[in-house]
Design an enzyme around this catalytic site. Sequence first.
Site, short mmCIF file in Angstrom:
data_model
loop_
_atom_site.label_atom_id
_atom_site.label_comp_id
_atom_site.label_asym_id
_atom_site.label_seq_id
_atom_site.Cartn_x
_atom_site.Cartn_y
_atom_site.Cartn_z
CB THR A 185 -0.83 -0.11 1.18
OG1 THR A 185 0.03 -0.01 2.49
CG2 THR A 185 -1.87 -1.09 1.25
CD GLU A 330 -5.05 -2.11 2.45
OE1 GLU A 330 -5.32 -1.77 1.48
OE2 GLU A 330 -4.55 -1.60 3.63
CD1 TRP A 444 -17.29 14.45 12.12
CD2 TRP A 444 -17.53 12.06 11.13
NE1 TRP A 444 -16.65 13.19 12.77
CE2 TRP A 444 -16.74 12.02 12.20
CE3 TRP A 444 -17.78 11.26 10.05
CZ2 TRP A 444 -16.25 10.80 12.55
CZ3 TRP A 444 -17.14 9.95 10.35
CH2 TRP A 444 -16.66 9.74 11.79
P1 AMP Z 1 -5.30 2.22 -2.71
O1 AMP Z 1 -5.04 1.01 -1.82
O2 AMP Z 1 -3.87 3.02 -3.05
O3 AMP Z 1 -5.93 1.80 -3.90
O4 AMP Z 1 -6.09 3.33 -1.96
C1 AMP Z 1 -7.52 2.96 -1.44
C2 AMP Z 1 -8.26 4.19 -1.28
O5 AMP Z 1 -8.49 5.16 -2.23
C3 AMP Z 1 -9.61 4.03 -0.58
O6 AMP Z 1 -9.46 3.56 0.70
C4 AMP Z 1 -10.29 5.26 -1.01
O7 AMP Z 1 -10.05 6.25 0.18
C5 AMP Z 1 -9.78 5.79 -2.06
N1 AMP Z 1 -10.43 5.63 -3.00
C6 AMP Z 1 -10.70 4.57 -4.02
N2 AMP Z 1 -11.51 4.80 -4.86
C7 AMP Z 1 -12.22 5.64 -4.54
C8 AMP Z 1 -13.64 6.16 -5.14
N3 AMP Z 1 -14.32 5.86 -6.15
N4 AMP Z 1 -14.03 7.17 -4.42
C9 AMP Z 1 -13.27 7.66 -3.42
N5 AMP Z 1 -12.36 7.12 -2.91
C10 AMP Z 1 -11.76 6.45 -3.60
#
Ligand code: AMP
Length: 542
Positions: A185, A330, A444
């Site tokens: 990550t 994840e 919030w």
């Molecule tokens: P990653 O593990 O780098 O893919 O990041 C995951 C995170 O990206 C998620 O927990 C969200 O916070 C954000 N994320 C992914 N897709 C979206 C979406 N369509 N809308 C808002 N946040 C997103």
Amino acid sequence: MLGLMQDWPLLIHKVIDYAASEHPGRAVVSRLTEGPLHRTTYAALRERALKVAKRLAQDGIRAGDRVATLAWNNHRHLEAWYGIAGIGAVYHTVNPRLFPEQILYIMNHAEDRILLLDLTFLPLVEKLAPQLPTVERFVVLTDAAHMPETSLRGAVAYEDWIGEVDADFRWAEVDERAAAGLCYTSGTTGEPKGVLYSHRSNVLHAMVTMTPDAFGLTARDIVLPVVPLFHANSWSLAFAAPMAGASLVMPGPKLDGPSIYELLESERVTMTAAVPTIWFALLQHMEATGSRLNHLQRVAIGGSACPPAVIDTFESKYGIRVIHAWGMTEMSPVGSLCAIKPEVVGGGPEAVRAIKATQGCAPFSVEWKITGDDGRRLPNDGRTFGRLKVRGAAVARRYYKREDEEILDAEGFFDTGDVATLDPNGYMRITDRSKDVIKSGGEWISSIDLENLAVGHPAVAEAAVIGIPHPKWDERPLLVVVAKPGTRPDKADVLEFLRPKIAKWWMPDDMVVVDEIPHTATGKILKTELRNRFKDYRLPTA
Ligand code: AMP
């Protein structure tokens, strides 16, 4: 009593076996790092994957060993994955956009034995190599003609490396639960954490993402994953496309608007996927040149919230369906996709439009709930925000080499770190990362909602909202925007634009225009850096 059906383990190499046997001639097109377009087929790709496997076995790579890749989306990268997993080893995709110290950290943490790298990354790897003691061999993803002089020990051109063996090899018969892939990550705080995918989780995940209300892949599709292979299996497309018998088009290093446009059009791509920033650039290019896309039917957008204005432009102006998706490393990574259920069709076009901006519904194999900070479930009423927690067939259970750390709650759910609402029809809406939510007077405020609305203003190219400390309210929102080329967003005008669309107490207390908003290695707004940049900023209302 057990069922009396065959055991047919869900292994990744069965995907490429299937594509090669049932869709042998289907095209796999790549923009090579060396420049030109390259064409091959699933049958040929499988042959070369077998050579990779045989060569790795000859080089002493054993089941469970990690083989790293630092590469763009192209056929060599893809066949190498299948070859690595095909001997029971683990492909470890390294995100080249990470800081060099993070790359060193994750490669040393993973104890990678071989690194396959694209030409682009040679200078970077030459610098890092002395600090990569576990890497025994560097394989440059090119041929002898393009192999540069390099200081890397034992460096070899990939085509020479696999050229020394034939494809007479049998895939390893591993347990379907065996590790197949490793992806760290890109956390904005703390050390990156390794998510270790299994053959089974990858295969099940790909089967789910192929379904009609997900990416809806068929053998008639031509799929362009702009989303990198190093970003959580390119959202499963590396497996789902061959599983569907869909053709693949891979963009290599050229990810700018004009290059993506050209590839989408010239290769008659029907389905594509990427983060919103890629689509901002593509839409800007299409607007500036007055061009259209004549073949593209669906575009998957995820990784960050997709502003409704982008969804509207694709759908209303260009007739291209948007699939808004959410997920995380994840989760392999797809956790939800937005498709229209019959329950919402009756609500009329405005209701459908509002639903399209949500992150959508859970596909089969994903279960979720929202809870308060105390862990108690909150109602799925579409209004209450809570911590979004998930469990399922392709969700992490532990992080790699942190096996003693419990990451699931008592019911087996993983905390995504996102704050969301769930509605009675099963639509999920992310309102924030839990650490980015703005706490004003005990309530919030969703930074994502404000950002989505702000980019609907004609002078705003990109927007970020952060909480700024406030003596009375704890925190109040500051709107940070980047101007569209040739425009100057006016604060009063942008705030007036937002006013009728949001509750009064959600109104940003101020707006600033910046040249650029910082992004993470996976294209998300880097709020930690933005908050840092504005740490001494005083709101006019304070
Ligand atoms: P990653 O593990 O780098 O893919 O990041 C995951 C995170 O990206 C998620 O927990 C969200 O916070 C954000 N994320 C992914 N897709 C979206 C979406 N369509 N809308 C808002 N946040 C997103």
